[in-house]
Design a protein around this motif. Structure first.
Motif, PDB file in Angstrom:
ATOM      1  N   SER A  22       0.853  -1.183   0.000  1.00  0.00           N
ATOM      2  CA  SER A  22       0.000   0.000   0.000  1.00  0.00           C
ATOM      3  C   SER A  22       0.892   1.237   0.000  1.00  0.00           C
ATOM      4  O   SER A  22       2.055   1.179  -0.423  1.00  0.00           O
ATOM      5  CB  SER A  22      -0.931  -0.022   1.211  1.00  0.00           C
ATOM      6  N   TYR A  23       0.371   2.353   0.474  1.00  0.00           N
ATOM      7  CA  TYR A  23       1.106   3.614   0.493  1.00  0.00           C
ATOM      8  C   TYR A  23       1.127   4.175   1.911  1.00  0.00           C
ATOM      9  O   TYR A  23       0.184   3.966   2.687  1.00  0.00           O
ATOM     10  CB  TYR A  23       0.452   4.634  -0.448  1.00  0.00           C
ATOM     11  N   PRO A  25       0.913   6.839   5.120  1.00  0.00           N
ATOM     12  CA  PRO A  25       0.081   8.019   5.412  1.00  0.00           C
ATOM     13  C   PRO A  25       0.727   9.326   4.970  1.00  0.00           C
ATOM     14  O   PRO A  25       0.022  10.278   4.599  1.00  0.00           O
ATOM     15  CB  PRO A  25      -0.084   7.958   6.935  1.00  0.00           C
ATOM     16  N   LEU A  28      -0.517  10.844   1.567  1.00  0.00           N
ATOM     17  CA  LEU A  28      -1.735  11.651   1.534  1.00  0.00           C
ATOM     18  C   LEU A  28      -1.538  12.974   2.275  1.00  0.00           C
ATOM     19  O   LEU A  28      -2.156  13.984   1.916  1.00  0.00           O
ATOM     20  CB  LEU A  28      -2.908  10.864   2.114  1.00  0.00           C
ATOM     21  N   ASP A  46     -10.533   8.554  -8.533  1.00  0.00           N
ATOM     22  CA  ASP A  46      -9.316   7.732  -8.550  1.00  0.00           C
ATOM     23  C   ASP A  46      -9.311   6.930  -9.845  1.00  0.00           C
ATOM     24  O   ASP A  46     -10.100   5.984 -10.009  1.00  0.00           O
ATOM     25  CB  ASP A  46      -9.291   6.806  -7.337  1.00  0.00           C
ATOM     26  N   ILE A  53      -6.354  -0.220  -3.978  1.00  0.00           N
ATOM     27  CA  ILE A  53      -5.371   0.066  -2.930  1.00  0.00           C
ATOM     28  C   ILE A  53      -5.389   1.548  -2.553  1.00  0.00           C
ATOM     29  O   ILE A  53      -5.462   1.901  -1.370  1.00  0.00           O
ATOM     30  CB  ILE A  53      -3.961  -0.371  -3.371  1.00  0.00           C
ATOM     31  N   ALA A  54      -5.336   2.425  -3.546  1.00  0.00           N
ATOM     32  CA  ALA A  54      -5.351   3.860  -3.250  1.00  0.00           C
ATOM     33  C   ALA A  54      -6.752   4.337  -2.876  1.00  0.00           C
ATOM     34  O   ALA A  54      -6.914   5.162  -1.967  1.00  0.00           O
ATOM     35  CB  ALA A  54      -4.827   4.643  -4.453  1.00  0.00           C
ATOM     36  N   THR A  56      -9.056   2.846  -1.287  1.00  0.00           N
ATOM     37  CA  THR A  56      -9.342   2.496   0.102  1.00  0.00           C
ATOM     38  C   THR A  56      -8.745   3.521   1.057  1.00  0.00           C
ATOM     39  O   THR A  56      -9.397   3.956   2.021  1.00  0.00           O
ATOM     40  CB  THR A  56      -8.783   1.099   0.418  1.00  0.00           C
ATOM     41  N   LEU A  57      -7.502   3.920   0.806  1.00  0.00           N
ATOM     42  CA  LEU A  57      -6.848   4.905   1.677  1.00  0.00           C
ATOM     43  C   LEU A  57      -7.522   6.264   1.582  1.00  0.00           C
ATOM     44  O   LEU A  57      -7.699   6.954   2.591  1.00  0.00           O
ATOM     45  CB  LEU A  57      -5.379   5.033   1.293  1.00  0.00           C
ATOM     46  N   ALA A  60     -10.766   6.116   3.497  1.00  0.00           N
ATOM     47  CA  ALA A  60     -10.517   6.129   4.938  1.00  0.00           C
ATOM     48  C   ALA A  60     -10.128   7.517   5.420  1.00  0.00           C
ATOM     49  O   ALA A  60     -10.344   7.850   6.589  1.00  0.00           O
ATOM     50  CB  ALA A  60      -9.421   5.118   5.291  1.00  0.00           C
ATOM     51  N   ARG A  61      -9.575   8.313   4.520  1.00  0.00           N
ATOM     52  CA  ARG A  61      -9.185   9.692   4.866  1.00  0.00           C
ATOM     53  C   ARG A  61     -10.400  10.609   4.926  1.00  0.00           C
ATOM     54  O   ARG A  61     -10.291  11.753   5.327  1.00  0.00           O
ATOM     55  CB  ARG A  61      -8.186  10.190   3.825  1.00  0.00           C
ATOM     56  N   ASN A  82     -14.328  -3.315  -1.865  1.00  0.00           N
ATOM     57  CA  ASN A  82     -14.765  -1.949  -1.551  1.00  0.00           C
ATOM     58  C   ASN A  82     -16.229  -1.737  -1.939  1.00  0.00           C
ATOM     59  O   ASN A  82     -16.548  -0.920  -2.804  1.00  0.00           O
ATOM     60  CB  ASN A  82     -13.890  -0.933  -2.302  1.00  0.00           C
TER      61      ASN A  82
END
Length: 293
Positions: A22-23, A25, A28, A46, A53-54, A56-57, A60-61, A82
């Motif tokens: 993933s990436y 924090p 972002l 997106d 993967i992106a 989802t982040l 969540a943000r 998702n």
């Protein structure tokens, strides 16, 4: 090999989703800082969302994410993982989105699969005034010697082009754009999202365009660059499954892939006797604001 590599990810979408990194924090955080706009409650498109993967982040943000994905297998895996994030089918060259509808457009390892001459104006059309286009690539950090050695073993095993790291071909980055002679490797880079190779993409021998990336020369946009290093610790089996989810292995067949993985398991077991692998990455981020009215 172009089409098999480009579509190989759709058949391996579950493996991709379960094992790819993933990436961090901090990525972002950097997106928000460069855009001067929070992601929370922002409308984010997106593009080339892959397995999510992106997306989802971003979700969540607190972002209101709409994912766009062209590949059948990747889209199906995205929906399984998702269910609360809307997904539409399409690609960046012809976005299925309304004009001035997005605060952010993001491309997580997908920009190199589109035609910038089409996707650039499309991004500006869909972005609201002051909105931001964010492009990023997760790049294996070969300053870690064991990763450089592993890449050399892969290239030797497949007799790959010595000028293009074999696995890096799935991770196109601003620091390592392919030369015209290496165009077949573009199928690896783009297949990450299942998107087909775009014919007619311009060849840029030097990264002299805005944002120091050969495909970010978009009229009306000036990119700012950031790099974010990160690592993850995973079991040896996860590392090898991540490796096997790259198109070079996916198109080589199960027997050939297993031959390499058996050898690599033996090598890495000696290097990491506790069975835990620390993978090193650098995320290359390019972001531009759509400041024109």
């Amino acid at each position: 090999m172009t089409q098999p590599r480009a579509h190989s990810f759709n058949a391996a979408a579950a493996q991709y989703a379960a094992n790819r990194p993933s990436y961090p924090p901090a990525l972002l955080d950097a997106v928000e800082a460069l855009a001067a706009h929070p992601l929370r409650n922002a409308h984010v498109a997106d593009i080339g969302a892959g397995t999510g993967i992106a997306s989802t982040l971003l979700h969540a943000r607190g972002a209101r994410v709409t994912a766009v994905e062209p590949g059948d297998g990747m889209a199906a895996e995205f929906r399984r993982n998702n269910p609360d994030i809307p997904l539409v089918r399409g690609d960046g060259n012809h976005l299925p989105l309304a004009t001035a509808s997005a605060d952010f457009i993001t491309y997580a390892q997908a920009w190199h699969w589109i035609d910038p001459a089409k996707a650039g104006p499309e991004a500006r059309r869909v972005l609201r005034p002051g909105g931001a286009l964010a492009l990023w690539w997760n790049h294996t950090d070969h300053s870690a010697q064991w990763l450089a050695d592993q890449d050399a073993r892969i290239r030797a095993f497949f007799q790959a082009d010595q000028a293009t790291p074999a696995v890096q071909a799935d991770q196109a980055t601003p620091a390592a754009q392919p030369a015209p002679a290496a165009q077949p490797a573009l199928a690896d880079q783009a297949a990450q999202t299942g998107q087909p190779v775009q014919a007619g993409r311009p060849n840029h021998p030097e990264p002299t365009q805005r944002g120091d990336h050969p495909w970010t020369d978009i009229p009306g946009l000036t990119f700012t660059a950031r790099t974010i290093p990160h690592t993850r610790k995973v079991p040896l089996a996860t590392h090898l499954a991540n490796l096997g989810s790259h198109s070079l292995f996916l198109v080589s067949g199960e027997e050939r892939t297993q031959e390499f993985m058996t050898r690599e398991h033996a090598v890495l077991s000696e290097l990491f006797p506790d069975g835990t692998i620390e993978e090193s990455y650098v995320v290359h981020l390019r972001l531009a604001r759509n400041d024109a009215p």
